[in-house]
Design a protein around this motif. Structure first.
Motif, PDB file in Angstrom:
ATOM      1  N   UNK A 112      -9.602   2.899   3.035  1.00 22.75           N
ATOM      2  CA  UNK A 112      -9.552   4.069   2.158  1.00 22.75           C
ATOM      3  C   UNK A 112      -8.583   5.140   2.650  1.00 22.75           C
ATOM      4  N   UNK A 113      -8.154   5.057   3.892  1.00 23.39           N
ATOM      5  CA  UNK A 113      -7.335   6.113   4.469  1.00 23.39           C
ATOM      6  C   UNK A 113      -5.885   6.019   3.967  1.00 23.39           C
ATOM      7  N   UNK A 114      -5.289   7.148   3.562  1.00 17.76           N
ATOM      8  CA  UNK A 114      -3.897   7.115   3.090  1.00 17.76           C
ATOM      9  C   UNK A 114      -2.928   6.508   4.102  1.00 17.76           C
ATOM     10  N   UNK A 115      -3.176   6.714   5.391  1.00 18.89           N
ATOM     11  CA  UNK A 115      -2.256   6.184   6.400  1.00 18.89           C
ATOM     12  C   UNK A 115      -2.268   4.662   6.435  1.00 18.89           C
ATOM     13  N   UNK A 116      -3.373   4.035   5.996  1.00 20.14           N
ATOM     14  CA  UNK A 116      -3.421   2.571   5.961  1.00 20.14           C
ATOM     15  C   UNK A 116      -2.423   2.030   4.950  1.00 20.14           C
ATOM     16  N   UNK A 117      -2.400   2.611   3.767  1.00 21.16           N
ATOM     17  CA  UNK A 117      -1.437   2.170   2.746  1.00 21.16           C
ATOM     18  C   UNK A 117      -0.005   2.353   3.244  1.00 21.16           C
ATOM     19  N   UNK A 118       0.280   3.492   3.864  1.00 19.95           N
ATOM     20  CA  UNK A 118       1.637   3.735   4.378  1.00 19.95           C
ATOM     21  C   UNK A 118       1.997   2.722   5.448  1.00 19.95           C
ATOM     22  N   UNK A 119       1.075   2.468   6.370  1.00 24.51           N
ATOM     23  CA  UNK A 119       1.363   1.556   7.475  1.00 24.51           C
ATOM     24  C   UNK A 119       1.628   0.150   6.974  1.00 24.51           C
ATOM     25  N   UNK A 120       0.834  -0.323   6.019  1.00 24.62           N
ATOM     26  CA  UNK A 120       1.029  -1.686   5.532  1.00 24.62           C
ATOM     27  C   UNK A 120       2.320  -1.808   4.733  1.00 24.62           C
ATOM     28  N   UNK A 121       2.656  -0.797   3.945  1.00 22.31           N
ATOM     29  CA  UNK A 121       3.930  -0.838   3.228  1.00 22.31           C
ATOM     30  C   UNK A 121       5.085  -0.856   4.223  1.00 22.31           C
ATOM     31  N   UNK A 122       4.982  -0.054   5.278  1.00 26.65           N
ATOM     32  CA  UNK A 122       6.032  -0.041   6.301  1.00 26.65           C
ATOM     33  C   UNK A 122       6.156  -1.386   7.003  1.00 26.65           C
ATOM     34  N   UNK A 123       5.046  -2.073   7.209  1.00 24.79           N
ATOM     35  CA  UNK A 123       5.091  -3.365   7.886  1.00 24.79           C
ATOM     36  C   UNK A 123       5.659  -4.459   6.980  1.00 24.79           C
ATOM     37  N   UNK A 124       5.345  -4.399   5.686  1.00 25.24           N
ATOM     38  CA  UNK A 124       5.784  -5.446   4.771  1.00 25.24           C
ATOM     39  C   UNK A 124       7.194  -5.224   4.244  1.00 25.24           C
ATOM     40  N   UNK A 125       7.642  -3.970   4.207  1.00 21.69           N
ATOM     41  CA  UNK A 125       8.962  -3.677   3.651  1.00 21.69           C
ATOM     42  C   UNK A 125      10.070  -4.522   4.298  1.00 21.69           C
ATOM     43  N   UNK A 126      10.208  -4.530   5.634  1.00 19.47           N
ATOM     44  CA  UNK A 126      11.296  -5.332   6.223  1.00 19.47           C
ATOM     45  C   UNK A 126      11.132  -6.830   5.993  1.00 19.47           C
ATOM     46  N   UNK A 127       9.929  -7.297   5.720  1.00 19.47           N
ATOM     47  CA  UNK A 127       9.695  -8.727   5.520  1.00 19.47           C
ATOM     48  C   UNK A 127       9.982  -9.170   4.090  1.00 19.47           C
ATOM     49  N   UNK A 128       9.913  -8.232   3.144  1.00 18.02           N
ATOM     50  CA  UNK A 128      10.112  -8.598   1.746  1.00 18.02           C
ATOM     51  C   UNK A 128      11.326  -7.921   1.108  1.00 18.02           C
ATOM     52  N   UNK A 129      11.741  -6.780   1.644  1.00 17.64           N
ATOM     53  CA  UNK A 129      12.873  -6.052   1.079  1.00 17.64           C
ATOM     54  C   UNK A 129      14.048  -6.084   2.042  1.00 17.64           C
ATOM     55  N   UNK A 130      13.810  -5.657   3.262  1.00 14.13           N
ATOM     56  CA  UNK A 130      14.833  -5.765   4.301  1.00 14.13           C
ATOM     57  C   UNK A 130      15.509  -4.466   4.635  1.00 14.13           C
ATOM     58  N   UNK A 131      16.463  -4.050   3.813  1.00 13.52           N
ATOM     59  CA  UNK A 131      17.249  -2.853   4.125  1.00 13.52           C
ATOM     60  C   UNK A 131      16.344  -1.643   4.250  1.00 13.52           C
ATOM     61  N   UNK A 132      16.745  -0.717   5.098  1.00 11.84           N
ATOM     62  CA  UNK A 132      15.917   0.463   5.331  1.00 11.84           C
ATOM     63  C   UNK A 132      15.731   1.232   4.030  1.00 11.84           C
ATOM     64  N   UNK A 133      14.503   1.667   3.747  1.00 15.66           N
ATOM     65  CA  UNK A 133      14.238   2.330   2.463  1.00 15.66           C
ATOM     66  C   UNK A 133      14.852   3.718   2.386  1.00 15.66           C
ATOM     67  N   UNK A 134      15.117   4.146   1.170  1.00 15.39           N
ATOM     68  CA  UNK A 134      15.577   5.511   0.958  1.00 15.39           C
ATOM     69  C   UNK A 134      14.444   6.481   1.260  1.00 15.39           C
ATOM     70  N   UNK A 135      14.804   7.726   1.523  1.00 20.94           N
ATOM     71  CA  UNK A 135      13.809   8.751   1.865  1.00 20.94           C
ATOM     72  C   UNK A 135      12.747   8.827   0.775  1.00 20.94           C
ATOM     73  N   UNK A 136      11.500   8.779   1.196  1.00 17.69           N
ATOM     74  CA  UNK A 136      10.389   8.915   0.261  1.00 17.69           C
ATOM     75  C   UNK A 136       9.951   7.620  -0.394  1.00 17.69           C
ATOM     76  N   UNK A 137      10.699   6.522  -0.200  1.00 14.94           N
ATOM     77  CA  UNK A 137      10.356   5.277  -0.889  1.00 14.94           C
ATOM     78  C   UNK A 137       9.032   4.700  -0.401  1.00 14.94           C
ATOM     79  N   UNK A 138       8.803   4.757   0.912  1.00 15.58           N
ATOM     80  CA  UNK A 138       7.558   4.219   1.471  1.00 15.58           C
ATOM     81  C   UNK A 138       6.362   5.013   0.958  1.00 15.58           C
ATOM     82  N   UNK A 139       6.467   6.338   1.016  1.00 15.10           N
ATOM     83  CA  UNK A 139       5.361   7.185   0.577  1.00 15.10           C
ATOM     84  C   UNK A 139       5.073   6.976  -0.910  1.00 15.10           C
ATOM     85  N   UNK A 140       6.134   6.879  -1.725  1.00 14.93           N
ATOM     86  CA  UNK A 140       5.944   6.690  -3.164  1.00 14.93           C
ATOM     87  C   UNK A 140       5.265   5.354  -3.448  1.00 14.93           C
ATOM     88  N   UNK A 141       5.699   4.311  -2.756  1.00 20.72           N
ATOM     89  CA  UNK A 141       5.103   2.998  -2.969  1.00 20.72           C
ATOM     90  C   UNK A 141       3.666   2.965  -2.477  1.00 20.72           C
TER      91      UNK A 141
END
Length: 359
Positions: free
Chosen positions: A180-209
């Motif tokens: 339920x914690x907001x930081x959990x969603x951020x952490x998992x998106x940050x962990x999966x981003x390089x595995x599925x997207x790759x290039x470093x995200x634009x500012x705010x992309x992780x938080x928005x997702x």
């Protein structure tokens, strides 16, 4: 070495476990390449990188199959469902000393990784939260059927305070609270981003997702689709260095050889590439994207693909299309113009081209 008796046989030689692991690795790689549920299997492999367990850390490799089954059963659910299943997974518990966590002597290993890697992320919890989480995770034991159960004599059922909530937490209720914690969603998106997207995200992309994912109840299908849509955006397409396992799986599938040599060659060379199945280097899992930029590993990729092509049994059993079609790579190859003849020479150029390594 003499033939190994079936898994589960009393007093079975410990040397047989490596053979069990090799057979499991071969079955899994073949399934990833040629199985009927490849899309689902690909996601199981993805989550095995988030909740990594090495065959060396378990007494029985069937526990790894059980972990895969638990992941598969939750692919259409939420991350809260998956996290609760993993907290109660025998392989993950065994790999992080969870089965030795007792009420009078709490072991903090599983609790720390649960907070840091599988949920909140570094810097979003206190040492007090780790200690209390360790108490919540006491008492889990392995049953005869390879599942875990909660031993009331070894579980600390008293109140614990974790992230400001005071409750008689156990494994599932702790996992649900962490999800339920907001930081959990951020952490998992940050962990999966390089595995599925790759290039470093634009500012705010992780938080928005992450915010969008929370609004969707941490739906796993929603998150995967959102990340894959991002990967297809012009700014990101073809900028992710693929993991060795999916790269090798693509190569096997294109070559189309079902000869046993193909999988065995692939497994041997995946070891040199740094990603043999069920053998992650640490609890953090395997590298991702630019972390694979290591000359030894990159050279190993090309050598492994060339070894596939040079094996006569593999080549004579190939099932290639009449021509190599356009769109085989996320970016155009440098050394080959597609479409091209399905010759050994063309395949050699394709497999050696840097474009074949990107997704």
């Amino acid at each position: 070495m003499s033939a190994c008796p079936p898994i589960g046989t009393p007093k079975r030689p410990t040397s047989c476990k490596a053979k069990d692991a090799q057979e499991l690795q071969a079955r899994w790689l073949e399934r990833l390449a040629f199985g009927e549920s490849r899309a689902e299997d690909r996601l199981v492999q993805l989550w095995l990188g988030v909740f990594p367990v090495s065959w060396r850390q378990v007494a029985d490799v069937r526990l790894l199959e059980n972990q895969m089954a638990a992941i598969r059963a939750n692919l259409q659910g939420s991350y809260s469902d998956l996290l609760q299943a993993m907290v109660q997974d025998t392989a993950l518990q065994a790999s992080l000393n969870g089965l030795g966590n007792r009420r009078r002597r709490p072991n903090e290993n599983l609790a720390r990784e649960l907070l840091e890697l599988f949920s909140l992320g570094e810097g979003n919890f206190s040492e007090g939260d780790v200690r209390e989480a360790a108490r919540a995770l006491t008492g889990y034991r392995r049953a005869a059927d390879r599942t875990v159960y909660l031993d009331p004599d070894e579980h600390d059922d008293s109140l614990k305070t974790i992230l400001g909530r005071r409750e008689r937490f156990d494994g599932p209720s702790l996992a649900a609270w962490l999800a339920q914690q907001p930081s959990t969603a951020r952490n998992l998106v940050q962990r999966l981003w390089p595995r599925l997207v790759g290039a470093r995200p634009k500012a705010g992309a992780i938080e928005a997702l992450a915010s969008g994912w929370r609004r969707q109840g941490l739906s796993l299908p929603w998150l995967i689709q959102a990340l894959e849509r991002s990967a297809q955006a012009p700014a990101f397409r073809g900028q992710r260095l693929d993991d060795p396992i999916p790269m090798m799986v693509r190569s096997l599938r294109l070559l189309g050889s079902r000869h046993p040599d193909a999988v065995q060659i692939a497994l041997r060379h995946l070891n040199f590439m740094g990603q043999r199945p069920f053998d992650p280097p640490s609890v953090k899992g395997w590298p991702a994207n630019d972390e694979w930029l290591n000359l030894r590993w990159l050279h190993a990729r090309v050598r492994g693909l060339q070894a596939l092509l040079s094996d006569e049994e593999v080549w004579t059993s190939r099932q290639l299309p009449d021509a190599l079609p356009p769109g085989l790579t996320a970016i155009p190859p440098l050394t080959l113009t597609l479409p091209a003849p399905s010759s050994r020479e063309s395949m050699g150029l394709l497999f050696a081209d840097p474009a074949w390594q990107f997704a």
